[in-house]
Enzyme design. Structure first.
Site, short mmCIF file in Angstrom:
data_model
loop_
_atom_site.label_atom_id
_atom_site.label_comp_id
_atom_site.label_asym_id
_atom_site.label_seq_id
_atom_site.Cartn_x
_atom_site.Cartn_y
_atom_site.Cartn_z
N PHE A 192 47.70 43.34 24.13
CA PHE A 192 47.77 41.86 23.23
C PHE A 192 47.73 40.75 24.10
O PHE A 192 48.40 39.66 23.59
CB PHE A 192 49.09 41.91 22.61
CG PHE A 192 49.43 43.32 22.06
CD1 PHE A 192 48.62 44.01 21.38
CD2 PHE A 192 50.50 43.89 22.48
CE1 PHE A 192 48.89 45.34 20.79
CE2 PHE A 192 50.85 45.22 21.87
CZ PHE A 192 50.08 45.94 21.00
N CYS A 193 46.80 40.56 25.06
CA CYS A 193 46.53 39.41 26.00
C CYS A 193 47.93 39.06 26.43
O CYS A 193 48.06 37.74 26.65
CB CYS A 193 45.81 38.31 24.99
SG CYS A 193 44.26 38.55 24.68
N ALA A 194 49.06 39.78 26.71
CA ALA A 194 50.10 39.58 27.31
C ALA A 194 50.13 40.72 28.18
O ALA A 194 51.31 41.25 28.26
CB ALA A 194 51.31 39.48 26.15
N LEU A 212 48.47 35.47 27.63
CA LEU A 212 47.59 34.79 28.78
C LEU A 212 47.40 33.47 28.75
O LEU A 212 47.26 32.63 29.72
CB LEU A 212 46.51 35.63 29.17
CG LEU A 212 46.67 37.02 29.53
CD1 LEU A 212 45.58 38.08 29.47
CD2 LEU A 212 47.50 37.33 30.81
#
Ligand code: PLP
Length: 461
Positions: free
Chosen positions: A372-374, A127
């Protein structure tokens, strides 16, 4: 390999730390969450202690210590440039606090002279390399395939479609979900051919592989590079942004204050030249000392040696995971040279959070679970539909799907992977009992709704 690993382990703080299990026993912690952050090198801690007696404010004092601190700070830029082969005179190094801040800073600056241009990001970004662009540019995303690999054909198609309007192609050097490495120099060549620049999010690449920004005159030149020291054994809050001096001239700094100006009156502000106009306030000199020492150690070992060792470890992990019934691997690829030491998976019938928690409570193994912030990348790999996404958005109490991620560092050993695999086999072998045990504990400790479970509350020995 064992000898190499023993030598690597000696470099790291805390490899022998004992952590409590659910049953009250203590075991040596196994950290397989290096993509999130790494422990420090012993020599980083030593260097900081050596430096601290000389610690003083940078650029603001005339005292001997201040001059020394300022010298370390400035010389650090040259060392960092050499580490990734940035241009000695045309590139500048800006100190930030992490990759996220570096990319936000660049997005803010590039948006200042914006003329309706387009930023091409990718479907596989963290992100940090997606959100900063969204509110400033028209953003389009280069596709990934089923497996999660970036489509270079789609990049070229989009560059052609936007016919010279793409200002920047911004791409991760390596994915923090699948570990796929992107062919950054090939992407740079393509971007340049269509008049665009390239930013490489190096958060996962720089700590694990040799990185070469290449000559300004080369088509393969990397225009901008961002990375974080805390992912490379120097966890004291330093991030790096590298790019051409020109980009950072005559801009309106995002952070305004002392150190970023030459002269100010009530009527005017004269901004400093780059990089200082982007480094307002007292800088984090300890963080820089830490990073420089980490770079020294990484150079001594050799980034290619690290890459090779971590790749063989992750190949071993992947092969072992494939042998466990019910394990679903994401982004699995045969070609290990195009990956870094990350593998993400699920165990059928197990919630990802529960699995991560059990690994910690039963074997002292730290992994990461979730998105995972993705988020968009993981959602695509998990094949979550738009309707499902909407459902989860409208029902925040419903636990969201995710994955479990193993990410290795140079100090992880084959026997640690064996311990992980043994624990997963044990969980898988007694799924029902295992789930029941942890659900009961969860209900006792935090009520039936809590998705997370019991955390051992024992005092450290
Ligand atoms: N980019 C990638 C690929 C990452 O994996 C991460 C963190 O995990 C980031 C960016 C953000 O790094 P930081 O949290 O240091 O800003």
């Amino acid at each position: 390999m064992d000898e190499l690993n023993n030598a690597f382990r000696k470099l790291i703080v805390g490899v022998d730390t004992k952590v409590p299990l659910l049953n009250g026993d203590y075991v040596t912690a196994i950290n397989l969450d290096n993509a999130a952050t790494t422990p420090p090198f012993n020599s980083v801690m030593k260097k900081i202690l050596e430096f601290v007696p000389w610690y003083s404010s940078v650029h603001r004092g005339t005292g001997y210590k201040s001059i020394m601190s300022s010298e370390v700070y400035e010389e650090g830029r040259a060392i960092i440039k050499r580490f990734v082969n940035a241009d000695k005179s045309r590139d500048i190094v800006i100190f930030t606090k992490n990759t996220t801040e570096s990319i936000n800073l660049l997005a803010y600056i590039l948006a200042q002279d914006d003329d309706d241009s387009i930023v091409l990001s990718t479907e596989m970004e963290h992100l940090a390399n997606d959100l900063p662009w969204r509110d400033k540019f028209k953003v389009d995303y280069i596709c990934t395939d089923e497996c999660g690999k970036l489509s270079i054909e789609d990049l070229e198609m989009k560059l052609r479609k936007y016919a010279g309007k793409v200002k920047l192609v911004t791409v991760t050097g390596a994915s923090n979900v699948t570990g796929f490495k992107n062919p950054i120099h090939e992407i740079a060549s393509l971007a340049h051919r269509y008049g665009a620049k390239i930013l490489v999010d190096g958060a996962q690449l720089v700590p694990h592989c040799p990185v070469d920004m290449k000559d300004f005159d080369s088509a393969e030149h990397i225009d901008y590079l961002a990375f974080s020291a805390h992912k490379m054994f120097a966890p004291f809050g330093i991030g790096i942004l590298i790019g051409p001096q020109k980009t950072f001239e005559n801009i309106d700094p995002v952070y305004k204050g002392g150190g970023a100006v030459t002269l100010v009156s009530r009527q005017f502000i004269d901004w400093e030249s780059p990089p200082y106009n982007n480094e307002a306030g007292t800088p984090n000199i300890i963080g820089i000392v830490a990073l420089l020492e980490a770079i020294r150690i990484l150079n001594c070992i050799g980034m290619d040696v690290i890459h090779e060792y971590e790749n063989s470890l992750i190949d071993y992990t992947t092969a072992a995971l494939m042998g466990i019934p019910g394990v679903v691997l994401y982004g699995n690829s045969e070609k290990h040279e195009s990956k870094i030491g990350i593998v993400s998976f699920n165990l059928l019938g197990f919630d990802h959070r529960l699995l991560a928690k059990i690994l910690s409570c039963e074997a002292g193994i730290a992994v990461r679970s979730g998105l995972f912030c993705a988020h968009p990348y993981v959602e695509k790999l998990l094949k979550i539909t738009d309707q499902e996404l909407q459902y989860y958005q409208e029902n925040p109490d419903v636990p969201f799907p995710g994955m479990v991620r193993i990410s290795v560092g140079l100090y992880n050993s084959y026997s640690e992977i064996d311990a992980l695999v043994a624990c997963l086999r044990w969980i898988n072998g007694d799924k029902i009992k295992c789930k029941q045990k942890y659900t009961e504990i969860s209900q006792k400790v935090s009520g039936p709704k809590s998705p997370l479970l019991y955390t051992p509350r024992k005092k450290m020995p």
